[in-house]
Design an enzyme around this catalytic site. Structure first.
Site, PDB file in Angstrom:
ATOM      1  CG  ASP A  25      -1.649  -0.922   1.329  1.00 17.83           C
ATOM      2  OD1 ASP A  25      -1.851  -1.239   0.371  1.00 17.83           O
ATOM      3  OD2 ASP A  25      -2.616  -1.456   2.052  1.00 17.83           O
ATOM      4  CE  LYS A  56     -12.072  -6.887   1.379  1.00 17.73           C
ATOM      5  NZ  LYS A  56     -11.801  -5.178   2.147  1.00 17.73           N
ATOM      6  CG  ASN A  92      -5.351  -5.219   5.261  1.00 20.37           C
ATOM      7  OD1 ASN A  92      -4.006  -4.449   5.591  1.00 20.37           O
ATOM      8  ND2 ASN A  92      -5.918  -4.255   4.711  1.00 20.37           N
ATOM      9  CB  THR A  96     -19.174  -4.779   8.520  1.00 23.57           C
ATOM     10  OG1 THR A  96     -19.377  -3.326   7.000  1.00 23.57           O
ATOM     11  CG2 THR A  96     -19.722  -5.534   9.216  1.00 23.57           C
ATOM     12  CB  VAL A  97     -23.930   0.088   8.805  1.00 25.77           C
ATOM     13  CG1 VAL A  97     -24.552  -1.128   7.938  1.00 25.77           C
ATOM     14  CG2 VAL A  97     -24.336  -0.965  10.375  1.00 25.77           C
ATOM     15  CG  ASP A 103     -19.554   6.246  12.450  1.00 18.66           C
ATOM     16  OD1 ASP A 103     -20.556   5.299  11.769  1.00 18.66           O
ATOM     17  OD2 ASP A 103     -19.112   7.291  11.962  1.00 18.66           O
ATOM     18  NE  ARG A 104     -25.026   3.811  10.480  1.00 20.55           N
ATOM     19  CZ  ARG A 104     -26.314   2.966   9.468  1.00 20.55           C
ATOM     20  NH1 ARG A 104     -27.227   2.876   9.818  1.00 20.55           N
ATOM     21  NH2 ARG A 104     -25.527   2.766   7.686  1.00 20.55           N
ATOM     22  CB  ALA A 118      -6.047  -2.459   7.995  1.00 14.12           C
ATOM     23  CB  ALA A 119     -11.654  -0.278  10.160  1.00 19.64           C
ATOM     24  N   GLY A 120     -12.898  -2.971   8.373  1.00 20.43           N
ATOM     25  CA  GLY A 120     -13.420  -4.264   7.927  1.00 20.43           C
ATOM     26  C   GLY A 120     -12.688  -5.579   8.274  1.00 20.43           C
ATOM     27  CG  ASP A 121      -9.357  -5.802   4.923  1.00 16.91           C
ATOM     28  OD1 ASP A 121     -10.677  -6.275   4.660  1.00 16.91           O
ATOM     29  OD2 ASP A 121      -8.861  -5.632   4.202  1.00 16.91           O
ATOM     30  CB  SER A 177      -3.879   0.977  12.060  1.00 15.81           C
ATOM     31  OG  SER A 177      -4.540  -0.197  10.875  1.00 15.81           O
TER      32      SER A 177
END
Length: 305
Positions: free
Chosen positions: A14, A41, A44, A221-222, A224-225, A250-253, A293
């Protein structure tokens, strides 16, 4: 007991360009800084699983180049088994350019390279590894045909299959039938089902549509909800932890990898595994970069107890 997790997926170097705000069409802007890190992905998700103490192995492909060496080293640093990462001379190692603005939002452009050059032979050659797994994860940064071949092998051996349909694309014939759990975000879910995700009722409709396709278990996944889940025995919503995001890369991964380390094969602990996954991803978004991260179990426990 820790899960044996196998990830079939992408390996990308990346390059992140840090900018004030996203450019408008035709606009030239200056980047404030540039950073390089290991990502993709697949990488991660594997690192997230490994840092949550899952016994993790990787199935993938890199080019015979310095970027490929860099990615292999990154996986090995997290004690991920790389015996089934092939090296090709036909294509270069995958890469991604990430535009990251000051609000922490990103836009990502991916060059598939060696990732997209994978063939079903990679899956077939990995049958002993897949057969020993508790969980097999795959995404759409590698060819769906390879995922289909691997998932078929997984089902023959009783492994749980988790599909992250990102970037969003129509599922090829047969893939839904061998997918135990699908984990899209709200945009990807709507792309696959044709039903916009706006509230709980529309999430239920998405789950029903996936069931009609042959996938009985769904997590949407939605951001920050939080995350919606629907399985054969339960459904509900697990809210996200409120934090100030610096970088959502990489949050979702992280979410999927951390989840895979905790989930039981019968999904009986899905809500608890989702809470843990939300904790992990909440830490990821407060840090910069992809692999750097992703938190360890110890870091998650230090923050959330």
């Amino acid at each position: 007991m820790t899960n044996k997790v196998v990830v079939l997926g992408s390996l990308n170097v990346d390059t992140t360009l840090h900018i004030a705000q996203m450019p408008k069409p035709g606009e030239t802007i200056n980047a404030q800084s540039k950073t390089n890190s290991a990502g993709g992905k697949g990488a991660n998700q594997a690192v997230a699983a490994a840092r949550s103490h899952a016994q993790t192995s990787f199935i993938g492909q890199v080019g015979r180049d310095s970027a490929g060496d860099f990615m292999m080293k990154a996986l090995k640093q997290d004690h991920i088994n790389t015996d089934h990462v092939k090296v090709t001379t036909e294509q270069g190692t995958g890469s991604a350019v990430i535009l990251l603005d000051e609000a922490g939002q990103n836009s990502i452009m991916v060059y598939g390279g060696a990732n997209q050059a994978m063939t079903t032979a990679v899956a077939v050659d990995s049958e002993p590894l897949i057969g020993s797994a508790d969980v097999l994860i795959s995404e759409f940064e590698t060819p769906q045909a390879v995922t289909l071949a691997a998932f078929k092998i997984a089902k023959q051996h009783g492994a749980m299959t988790i599909l992250n349909p990102a970037p969003a694309a129509k599922l090829i014939d047969g893939l839904a039938e061998v997918t135990d759990l699908i984990v899209p975000n709200e945009t990807e879910s709507a792309t696959l089902t044709g039903i916009p995700v706006t509230d709980t009722a529309s999430m239920d409709q998405n789950a029903s549509q996936f069931a009609s396709m042959g996938i009985q278990n769904v997590i949407i996944t939605v951001g920050d909800r939080g995350a919606y889940y629907h399985t054969a025995t339960a459904s509900g919503f697990v809210p996200a932890f409120k934090v100030k995001a610096k970088d959502t890369t990489a949050a979702g991964d992280t979410f999927i990898g951390a989840f895979s380390s905790k989930i039981n094969p019968d999904l009986a602990n899905v809500a608890a595994a989702l809470v843990y996954a939300q904790q992990a991803s909440s830490i990821t978004v407060q840090r910069m970069g992809a692999l750097p991260s992703i938190p360890t179990t110890e870091e998650i426990e230090k923050v959330y107890g």
